[in-house]
Write an enzyme that holds these catalytic residues in place. Structure first.
Site, PDB file in Angstrom:
ATOM      1  CB  SER A 187      -1.000  11.639  23.113  1.00 47.29           C
ATOM      2  OG  SER A 187      -1.483  10.605  23.940  1.00 47.29           O
ATOM      3  CG  HIS A 215       1.769  14.872  22.095  1.00 43.99           C
ATOM      4  ND1 HIS A 215       2.143  14.666  20.788  1.00 43.99           N
ATOM      5  CD2 HIS A 215       1.542  13.636  22.612  1.00 43.99           C
ATOM      6  CE1 HIS A 215       2.107  13.379  20.518  1.00 43.99           C
ATOM      7  NE2 HIS A 215       1.745  12.730  21.606  1.00 43.99           N
ATOM      8  CE  LYS A 246       5.155  11.665  21.772  1.00 42.80           C
ATOM      9  NZ  LYS A 246       4.589  11.426  23.087  1.00 42.80           N
TER      10      LYS A 246
HETATM   11  C1  LIG Z   1       4.775  10.165  23.871  1.00 44.37           C
HETATM   12  C2  LIG Z   1       4.356  10.456  25.230  1.00 44.37           C
HETATM   13  C3  LIG Z   1       5.134  10.063  26.316  1.00 44.37           C
HETATM   14  C4  LIG Z   1       6.365   9.211  26.140  1.00 44.37           C
HETATM   15  O1  LIG Z   1       7.426   9.919  25.580  1.00 44.37           O
HETATM   16  P1  LIG Z   1       8.622   9.103  24.893  1.00 44.37           P
HETATM   17  O2  LIG Z   1       9.749  10.078  24.925  1.00 44.37           O
HETATM   18  O3  LIG Z   1       8.177   8.745  23.509  1.00 44.37           O
HETATM   19  O4  LIG Z   1       8.876   7.899  25.727  1.00 44.37           O
HETATM   20  C5  LIG Z   1       4.745  10.437  27.589  1.00 44.37           C
HETATM   21  N1  LIG Z   1       3.608  11.144  27.784  1.00 44.37           N
HETATM   22  C6  LIG Z   1       2.815  11.528  26.771  1.00 44.37           C
HETATM   23  C7  LIG Z   1       1.590  12.328  27.044  1.00 44.37           C
HETATM   24  C8  LIG Z   1       3.157  11.188  25.454  1.00 44.37           C
HETATM   25  O5  LIG Z   1       2.370  11.544  24.456  1.00 44.37           O
END
Ligand SMILES: *Cc1c(COP(=O)(O)O)cnc(C)c1O
Length: 408
Positions: A187, A215, A246
């Protein structure tokens, strides 16, 4: 008797905040006043938004909005209980079946967030006699899940397959289970996990293979099926995690795998057992979102077209967009590497004054000396908006001596 004077037992927090302020990395939350969109209003100022994970523009998609409203009218605003007591609604089951079909796996379980999905799954599947072999840049929710499991944690250098193998080999004779785990897309740098090589290693050492595709969901693979589909690794990844927060545009996380894995998580994953399930509106929204992924592939095409344009132009401006001392991005996440935390935060503030939201990210989210502005492309940015953002980035970057900055 007078009230005893007692020093504030939380004063050490104030001290730590003062330290952040002295370092220039303390921040105030930016508050969004309208919709999550490519141009929107934060703190009363209209800005071009380069910071959102709303890759496909689904947060405001009319079909998703309508699905949320309809579910709210029909079923109310809350589920009223945790899944295992009375909080499993038909719409929750429909969403899980929908995702399982989409990902072409036996079964799926939805959690309240991607964070809960990772932390809840890793800590349920592994125990104190087991080993977790984890990429150094894996997400915080994986790290927390690993710690909660009490398993032994072996970290390998980012995407270094020789080091990953060394770590696996070092625990080969131990009786416990082994879990090899990676982010699908990292990320903070936007690079992709080396799934084919990792699957080979997992098979060679008899390890469970797990991928966190937060992502990559809606971004990579056919219609956004993620990195497993992108690399053709179907059947070789035992535990697939995705997010609904996301590109999918709403909120939640999910785990895909065999029927027994999912049944086990229904019985043992603590966020599933001890935290209330999604409101019906969220489940309905996500169901509608998967229809959009299948029926509107032009959104993903636009996302990648914008991404290619953005990376090329940022590079031409002379910014360090990764690939020197940091991994090179291969996705719509493009970091502008600056290094110094304070300079990064100052740059972010100056950009904001000129109408561009680019969030500064510093230690501890990224390593010390690797501070950056993380930019994220979406399908809904127009060429005009991107042109305008590039003009501001170039001008402010030159003024602050960031363009062409050579780091050791
Ligand atoms: C954003 C993210 C998460 C968490 O996801 P949410 O649905 O926002 O809690 C988990 N792993 C990675 C790699 C992320 O970028």
């Amino acid at each position: 008797m007078t009230t005893a004077t007692r020093t504030n037992p939380l004063s050490y927090l104030t001290d730590q905040l003062d330290e952040l302020k002295a370092k220039g990395t303390h921040f105030k939350l930016r508050v969004l006043e309208d919709e999550q969109a490519p141009v929107c209003t934060f703190d009363g100022k209209k800005v071009i938004n380069l910071a959102s994970n709303n890759y496909l523009g689904l947060t405001t998609h009319p079909k998703l909005r309508e699905a949320a409203l309809e579910a709210t009218r029909k079923y109310g605003v809350g589920s009223g209980a945790v899944r295992t007591i009375a909080g499993t609604m038909k719409i929750h089951m429909e969403l899980e079946e929908k995702i399982a079909r989409f990902k072409n796996v036996e079964a799926c379980v939805v959690f309240q967030s991607g964070f809960a999905a990772n932390a809840g799954t890793v800590s349920a599947v592994l125990g104190k006699d087991d080993c977790i072999i984890s990429d150094a840049l894996n997400h915080a929710s994986i790290i927390d899940g690993a710690r909660l499991s009490k398993a032994k944690i072996l970290v390998f250098r980012h995407k270094d397959m020789a080091h990953a193998e060394e770590q696996l080999a070092s625990v080969k004779e131990e009786p416990g289970k082994k879990l090899l785990i990676t982010d699908g897309v990292f990320s903070m740098d936007g690079d992709i996990g080396p799934l084919p090589a990792l699957c080979d290693l997992a098979e060679k050492y008899g390890a469970i293979m797990m991928v966190d595709d937060a992502h990559a969901s809606g971004v990579l693979g056919r219609n956004g099926r993620g990195t497993i589909d992108h690399f053709g690794m179907h059947g070789r990844v035992n535990i697939q995690v995705g997010t609904l927060s996301k590109a999918i545009g709403a909120l939640g996380g999910y785990v895909c795998g065999t029927r027994d894995l999912i049944d086990f998580l229904y019985h043992r994953a603590r966020p599933f057992l001890f935290s209330t399930s999604h409101p019906p509106a969220v489940a309905a929204t996500c169901i509608a979102a998967f229809d959009v992924l299948e029926n509107e592939p032009e959104r993903m095409e636009k996302l990648w077209e914008n991404t290619r344009f953005w990376k090329k132009e940022l590079g031409l401006l002379g910014f360090d967009i990764g690939g020197r001392n940091t991994p090179a991005s291969e996705t719509p996440i493009t970091p502008i590497i600056i290094g110094d935390g304070k300079l990064t935060m100052d740059f972010s503030r100056e950009l904001f004054k000129e109408g561009v939201l680019g969030t500064g990210i510093a230690f501890p989210t990224v390593p010390e000396g690797k501070a950056r502005i993380r930019t994220i492309m979406t399908a809904t940015h127009t060429k005009e908006e991107l042109g305008q953002a590039l003009e501001v980035l170039g001008r402010v970057g030159k003024r602050m001596g960031i363009v062409g900055l050579i780091r050791s």
